[in-house]
Design an enzyme around this catalytic site. Structure first.
Site, PDB file in Angstrom:
ATOM      1  N   ASP A   1     -10.522  -7.735  11.000  1.00  0.00           N
ATOM      2  CA  ASP A   1     -10.333  -9.168  11.148  1.00  0.00           C
ATOM      3  C   ASP A   1     -11.488  -9.824  11.908  1.00  0.00           C
ATOM      4  O   ASP A   1     -12.167 -10.723  11.391  1.00  0.00           O
ATOM      5  CB  ASP A   1      -8.990  -9.457  11.831  1.00  0.00           C
ATOM      6  CG  ASP A   1      -8.659  -8.490  12.958  1.00  0.00           C
ATOM      7  OD1 ASP A   1      -9.585  -7.841  13.482  1.00  0.00           O
ATOM      8  OD2 ASP A   1      -7.479  -8.403  13.336  1.00  0.00           O
TER       9      ASP A   1
ATOM     10  N   ASP B   1       0.816  -1.211   0.000  1.00  0.00           N
ATOM     11  CA  ASP B   1       0.000   0.000   0.000  1.00  0.00           C
ATOM     12  C   ASP B   1       0.853   1.266   0.000  1.00  0.00           C
ATOM     13  O   ASP B   1       0.317   2.368  -0.030  1.00  0.00           O
ATOM     14  CB  ASP B   1      -0.929   0.005   1.226  1.00  0.00           C
ATOM     15  CG  ASP B   1      -2.393  -0.112   0.826  1.00  0.00           C
ATOM     16  OD1 ASP B   1      -2.672  -0.351  -0.362  1.00  0.00           O
ATOM     17  OD2 ASP B   1      -3.259   0.038   1.705  1.00  0.00           O
TER      18      ASP B   1
END
Length: 699
Positions: A311, A167
């Site tokens: 998550d 990223d």
């Protein structure tokens, strides 16, 4: 026991439970009842049978519920509005603790110790796997070993593909990926942070399974062989999570534990809690060191992006659609822990905000698809992060009486003690029995108090404004060139400690009669004891801010490998390593030649071949020599990663001594004393930011 019989027994036990909980007793009667119950608990604790554990949990719950019933029916009478407000605040904090005790017992009473499901002998049946290594702005030094370890995975090369998900859009990462032969995926923006990074990768890959490692988590060679088999056995399995083990010490281990072998803060979650969740098919995804079925992720529309803990929210969404999850409690990877307390607080802040966001935006008690145990396991995880406010209430509550003579519990000291003490002792005994190998008694108080002052405001803000805040990454890989005391991170703790000391001293004055307030000496003594108990653990939390010097970049492992020493004179000697790291090794020397004839290189003789490395001598002893590795080629570094970090047995859990609550108190006392002895307080209360070097790790 079938369901009908279970419900019949539950209904029949209601009158007995009510009788035990609600029968009022004078203090001497309650002491006798508590003594009998405690003696039974202590004798029962010698047996390790599971039904005994269940029995002890039931007795503990009855005792705690009896205490709460006593508080609700006999102590909530107040003489002023301020006493009423403070009294009810304290009582609600106790209700929260009682509720969390119940949820904790549900999670940990019957953990599932899952075993490895072997893969079939026919390799053609093995599913294809995409290995994702997300990164944002971490240094290549941190990421490269994770990539090289992934290349060492014992899995057919045509069935596994490795991708760096960058990223940060960095050219050197693209060049590194091309050089070592792995995929490189980036995107034009950083929308939705890590979750967005993963979702972007899904669109560009097609493996049946997705294996995710944070960029500092190095996998052992057997990771996929240990985890993938479960997906073939259960076609509805969406996730298998493994523990997050850290080969570098966290702030408590480095700054407070000293010479003691104590379970670190994360072992309770990656032990009894996750195994308990697994028992109820409620395993949480933890963002790394896990394998996920692609079809399950696609079915929920990709990794969750609504919260900063993508998550756990992703696992919740998959479970709502009927997918199964699993936890394999074997250390199959290792990574870098947060080194400094400041970074530790930042990381926990994000976790707290994320779990509170899920509580508000996708509450597990609401909606379809979850069983009752699944709802309760998720609720426990989310409710836990409301701990800062109750913790601070319990810490500061005795000051109401000691400093301001406010009676926020309407009862005699003897009766409070008679009800509260057995509740506290039994909960401690049962927690030690269920979780003793993963969390020593009373250390949870230290961990929570360290964080409470910093998390109380963010959690409350998130509760009322769940969309506020953004994803932040965690600095890891820091080096400290000197020890210092981080006053800033514990300033509120120090202020609270000073106020508690003032309250205790004033309470002693009251007991001696040097006060205009009329006071029952027993009540004053009870509040002094209460304040002193909190102050003890608060001091341990304060001393955890002594950031100790850390100059090692790599972890040393005790590994004996055949080696050949190359001296500058051209002479060779056979030897073996005593320990080994990614930066160097300690070797046994067959004679004293190394004292006069410098070592130029060393050959490590591995099962896969020989690795020759240029070295520098660092420390020379008569029978040993410490060597520093010079620049390594990528092929040599990959082989070194394979033997140092990616060995199948690299992170095997060595059983430690079973918890003993009394011994744990003395260990904490010794930890505090060792820090006090090492302090040169006035020289260490400030620090320079220039002395700290760090990188950031996404996760």
């Amino acid at each position: 026991m079938n369901k009908s019989l279970f419900y019949l027994v539950m209904i029949a036990s209601v009158p007995i439970v009510y009788l035990i909980v609600s029968t009022p007793m004078a203090s001497h009667e309650q002491y006798l009842f508590a003594a009998i119950s405690l003696l039974f608990m202590l004798f029962a604790n010698y047996s390790r049978k599971k039904y005994i554990s269940v029995m002890m949990v039931v007795i503990s719950l009855l005792t705690s519920t009896r205490y709460l019933y006593f508080r609700a029916t006999q102590t909530l009478y107040f003489n002023s509005q301020m006493e009423s407000i403070l009294g009810w605040v304290l009582f609600l904090a106790e209700v929260y603790s009682w509720f969390m005790l119940i949820l904790g017992y549900i999670q940990t009473t019957q953990p599932l110790d899952r075993k490895i499901e072997p893969l079939p002998e026919d390799v053609s049946l093995w599913p294809t796997v995409d290995v994702y290594i997300p990164t944002y702005n971490e240094s290549l030094d941190v990421v490269q070993d994770t990539v090289l370890a992934a290349q060492c995975l014992d899995y057919p090369k045509d069935k596994v593909k490795i991708y760096i998900l960058d990223d940060g859009k960095r050219k050197e990462f693209a060049a590194f990926a091309a050089k070592v032969g792995v995929g490189y995926i980036t995107r034009n923006d950083n929308r939705h942070a890590k979750a967005g990074n993963l979702n972007n990768a899904i669109r560009h890959t097609n493996g049946e399974l997705i294996c995710i490692f944070d960029c500092d988590h190095v996998a052992t060679r057997i990771f996929l062989q240990a985890t993938v088999g479960a997906f073939l056995k259960d076609p509805k399995l969406a996730l298998i999570q493994t523990p997050h083990h850290f080969y570098s010490p966290d702030p408590f281990e480095r700054n407070l534990y000293g010479k003691h072998d104590i379970p670190n803060e994360g072992e309770l979650f990656y032990g009894p809690l996750q195994k308990g969740n697994d028992m109820w098919n409620a395993t949480f995804f933890c963002g790394s060191c896990a394998v996920i079925r692609r079809t399950a992720v696609n079915e929920i529309g990709g990794f969750a992006v609504e919260t900063v803990t993508e998550d756990a929210h992703t696992a919740l969404k998959m479970q709502r659609l009927g997918w199964n999850t699993a936890f394999l409690g074997i250390r199959l990877s290792a990574g870098l822990a947060t080194e400094r307390m400041t970074l530790h607080v930042i990381q926990r802040n994000r976790w707290a905000r994320g779990m509170v966001q899920i509580f508000r935006m996708d509450n597990p008690l609401l909606g379809k698809g979850l069983s009752l145990p699944q709802r309760l396991c998720y609720l426990s995880a989310m409710m836990y992060f409301f701990f800062p406010l109750p913790r601070l209430i319990f810490l500061l509550a005795p000051l109401a009486y000691l400093l301001f003579n406010l009676n926020i519990i309407h009862s005699s000291a003897s009766l409070i003690f008679a009800y509260a003490l057995p509740h506290f002792l039994m909960a401690t005994i049962v927690a030690s029995r269920l979780n003793g190998n993963s969390r020593y008694s009373f250390w949870g108080d230290i961990y929570d108090l360290t964080l409470a002052f910093h998390l109380v405001i963010p959690t409350m803000i998130t509760l009322f404004a769940p969309k506020r805040g953004k994803f932040n990454v965690t600095d890891k890989g820091a080096l400290l060139d000197r020890t210092y005391f981080d006053v800033d991170i514990v300033r509120p703790h120090i202020i609270a400690a000073v106020i508690l000391v003032m309250g205790i001293l004033w309470g002693i004055c009251r007991m001696l009669g040097y006060s205009p307030f009329m006071a029952d000496p027993a009540v004053v003594a009870l509040n002094i004891g209460w304040a002193s108990y909190g102050l003890f653990f608060l001091m341990a939390a304060i001393f955890a801010a002594r950031e100790t010097r850390q100059v090692r970049k790599t972890i040393r492992l005790d590994v004996s490998i055949p080696a050949v020493i190359h001296y500058k004179s051209g002479i060779l000697s056979r030897t073996h390593t005593k320990d080994l790291s990614m930066g160097g090794c300690l070797i046994s020397t067959p004679n004293e030649r190394h004292c006069a004839d410098a070592i130029d290189a060393i050959e490590l003789h591995l099962s896969s071949g020989v690795v020759a490395i240029q070295v520098e001598q660092l420390d020379t002893q008569k029978n040993s020599c410490r060597l520093k590795f010079c620049e390594l080629s990528l092929s040599s570094r990959r082989e070194l990663v394979k033997i140092v970090l990616a060995r199948a047995d690299a992170w095997i859990d060595i059983p430690r001594r079973k918890d003993n609550p009394i011994r744990s108190i003395f260990i904490i006392l010794d930890c505090i004393w060792q820090v006090v002895r090492s302090f040169r307080f006035f020289k260490q209360t400030t620090h320079s930011k220039s002395s700290i070097k760090s990188v950031r790790t996404e996760g």
